[in-house]
Write a protein that holds these residues in place. Structure first.
Motif, short mmCIF file in Angstrom:
data_model
loop_
_atom_site.label_atom_id
_atom_site.label_comp_id
_atom_site.label_asym_id
_atom_site.label_seq_id
_atom_site.Cartn_x
_atom_site.Cartn_y
_atom_site.Cartn_z
N SER A 56 14.86 49.68 54.55
CA SER A 56 13.69 50.28 53.89
C SER A 56 13.41 49.50 52.60
O SER A 56 14.33 49.01 51.93
N ILE A 57 12.15 49.41 52.27
CA ILE A 57 11.76 48.72 51.04
C ILE A 57 12.35 49.44 49.83
O ILE A 57 12.83 48.80 48.90
N HIS A 58 12.36 50.76 49.86
CA HIS A 58 12.92 51.52 48.74
C HIS A 58 14.42 51.25 48.57
O HIS A 58 14.92 51.14 47.44
N ALA A 59 15.14 51.14 49.69
CA ALA A 59 16.57 50.84 49.60
C ALA A 59 16.79 49.44 49.02
O ALA A 59 17.70 49.25 48.20
N ALA A 60 15.96 48.49 49.41
CA ALA A 60 16.08 47.13 48.88
C ALA A 60 15.76 47.10 47.38
O ALA A 60 16.39 46.38 46.62
N ALA A 61 14.80 47.90 46.97
CA ALA A 61 14.39 47.93 45.56
C ALA A 61 15.42 48.69 44.71
O ALA A 61 15.62 48.35 43.54
N GLY A 62 16.05 49.68 45.28
CA GLY A 62 16.99 50.48 44.50
C GLY A 62 16.30 51.11 43.31
O GLY A 62 15.14 51.52 43.39
N ASP A 63 17.00 51.16 42.18
CA ASP A 63 16.40 51.74 40.98
C ASP A 63 16.14 50.67 39.92
O ASP A 63 16.05 50.96 38.74
N LYS A 64 16.03 49.43 40.36
CA LYS A 64 15.77 48.31 39.46
C LYS A 64 14.31 47.90 39.52
O LYS A 64 13.65 48.09 40.54
N PRO A 65 13.80 47.30 38.44
CA PRO A 65 12.47 46.69 38.54
C PRO A 65 12.49 45.69 39.69
O PRO A 65 13.50 45.02 39.94
N THR A 66 11.38 45.64 40.41
CA THR A 66 11.33 44.86 41.65
C THR A 66 10.12 43.95 41.70
O THR A 66 9.00 44.37 41.40
N LEU A 67 10.38 42.73 42.11
CA LEU A 67 9.33 41.76 42.36
C LEU A 67 9.12 41.74 43.87
O LEU A 67 10.02 41.40 44.64
N PHE A 68 7.96 42.21 44.31
CA PHE A 68 7.63 42.28 45.73
C PHE A 68 6.61 41.18 46.02
O PHE A 68 5.52 41.19 45.45
N GLU A 91 17.85 34.06 36.18
CA GLU A 91 17.07 34.87 35.24
C GLU A 91 16.57 36.17 35.88
O GLU A 91 16.11 37.07 35.18
N PHE A 92 16.67 36.27 37.20
CA PHE A 92 16.21 37.46 37.93
C PHE A 92 17.37 38.35 38.36
O PHE A 92 17.16 39.30 39.11
N GLU A 93 18.58 38.08 37.87
CA GLU A 93 19.75 38.82 38.35
C GLU A 93 19.70 40.32 38.06
O GLU A 93 20.34 41.11 38.76
N ASP A 94 18.95 40.75 37.06
CA ASP A 94 18.84 42.18 36.75
C ASP A 94 17.72 42.88 37.52
O ASP A 94 17.47 44.07 37.30
N TYR A 95 17.07 42.15 38.40
CA TYR A 95 15.93 42.68 39.13
C TYR A 95 16.13 42.44 40.63
O TYR A 95 16.90 41.57 41.03
N ASN A 96 15.43 43.19 41.43
CA ASN A 96 15.43 42.95 42.86
C ASN A 96 14.18 42.16 43.23
O ASN A 96 13.11 42.35 42.64
N ILE A 97 14.34 41.29 44.21
CA ILE A 97 13.23 40.49 44.72
C ILE A 97 13.13 40.77 46.21
O ILE A 97 14.10 40.59 46.95
N ASN A 121 22.57 38.83 46.27
CA ASN A 121 22.56 40.28 46.50
C ASN A 121 21.24 40.93 46.12
O ASN A 121 20.88 41.96 46.68
N ASN A 122 20.52 40.35 45.17
CA ASN A 122 19.28 40.98 44.71
C ASN A 122 18.03 40.43 45.41
O ASN A 122 16.92 40.81 45.08
N VAL A 123 18.22 39.53 46.38
CA VAL A 123 17.09 38.94 47.11
C VAL A 123 17.09 39.47 48.54
O VAL A 123 18.10 39.40 49.24
N HIS A 124 15.95 40.01 48.95
CA HIS A 124 15.83 40.62 50.28
C HIS A 124 14.65 40.00 51.01
O HIS A 124 13.51 40.11 50.55
N PHE A 125 14.92 39.37 52.14
CA PHE A 125 13.87 38.83 53.00
C PHE A 125 13.59 39.85 54.09
O PHE A 125 14.50 40.25 54.81
N LEU A 126 12.34 40.30 54.19
CA LEU A 126 11.96 41.31 55.17
C LEU A 126 10.83 40.79 56.05
O LEU A 126 9.90 40.13 55.57
N LEU A 127 10.90 41.14 57.33
CA LEU A 127 9.91 40.69 58.31
C LEU A 127 8.93 41.82 58.62
O LEU A 127 9.33 42.89 59.10
#
Length: 174
Positions: A56-68, A91-97, A121-127
């Motif tokens: 899920s996109i929400h699971a990938a984003a967690g509770d961190k600021p997210t770059l989608f 520089e993006f380690e505190d955020y999810n991408i 860990n903070n980078v998620h590739f989704l199809l």
């Protein structure tokens, strides 16, 4: 008469060059967000990740600021933007991408491998194989970049190449 024509020609050339220079500047790195038209909350679609697992996109984003980012690996602007992000990934380690595409899985994997950030860990590739997310966002151009805060609320959106500093600033505004 020849002198007048020469002056007119030089004026036209300088004016044309200045106008062309202006057009290239407004078509490159975004300085400010356009009017926010994206969903005000990060949607929660479930898509397959790079390993074929439903995520899920929400699971990938967690509770961190997210770059989608909605991208296409054959797009030179996407290659440039994501290449710059991958060079500065620390520089993006505190955020999810979250990087999303409609391309076939093999192309997504090849592109992810080329970027060298697939295993972060903070980078998620989704199809988005059924184009649900593309339709929901009404993606018309790539890269389409959306910045969401830790509460999954839209902070900014951009189309095209965007300065990394601006993205980091908007992500850190949480």
């Amino acid at each position: 008469m020849k002198k007048t024509n020469l002056i007119i020609l030089i004026t036209v050339l300088i004016g044309g060059a200045a106008y062309f220079g202006y057009l290239t500047q407004i078509g490159t790195p975004a300085e400010a967000a356009i009017t926010l038209t994206a969903p005000s909350e990060l949607p929660n679609f479930t898509l397959n990740n790079i390993n074929g697992k439903a995520t899920s996109i929400h699971a990938a984003a967690g509770d961190k600021p997210t770059l989608f980012i909605y991208y296409n690996s054959t797009c030179h602007l996407c290659q440039e933007e994501l290449g710059e992000i991958s060079k500065r990934i620390e520089e993006f380690e505190d955020y999810n991408i979250i990087l999303t595409t409609v391309q076939p899985m093999e192309e997504m994997i090849d592109f992810a491998n080329g970027l060298g950030i697939k295993d972060k860990n903070n980078v998620h590739f989704l199809l988005d194989s059924e184009m649900k997310v593309a339709s929901y966002y009404q993606v018309r151009s790539v890269p389409s970049i959306y910045v969401y805060d830790g509460k999954k609320q839209l902070v900014a959106e951009y189309v095209g190449i965007t300065k990394i500093e601006l993205l980091l600033e908007k992500l850190g505004a949480d």
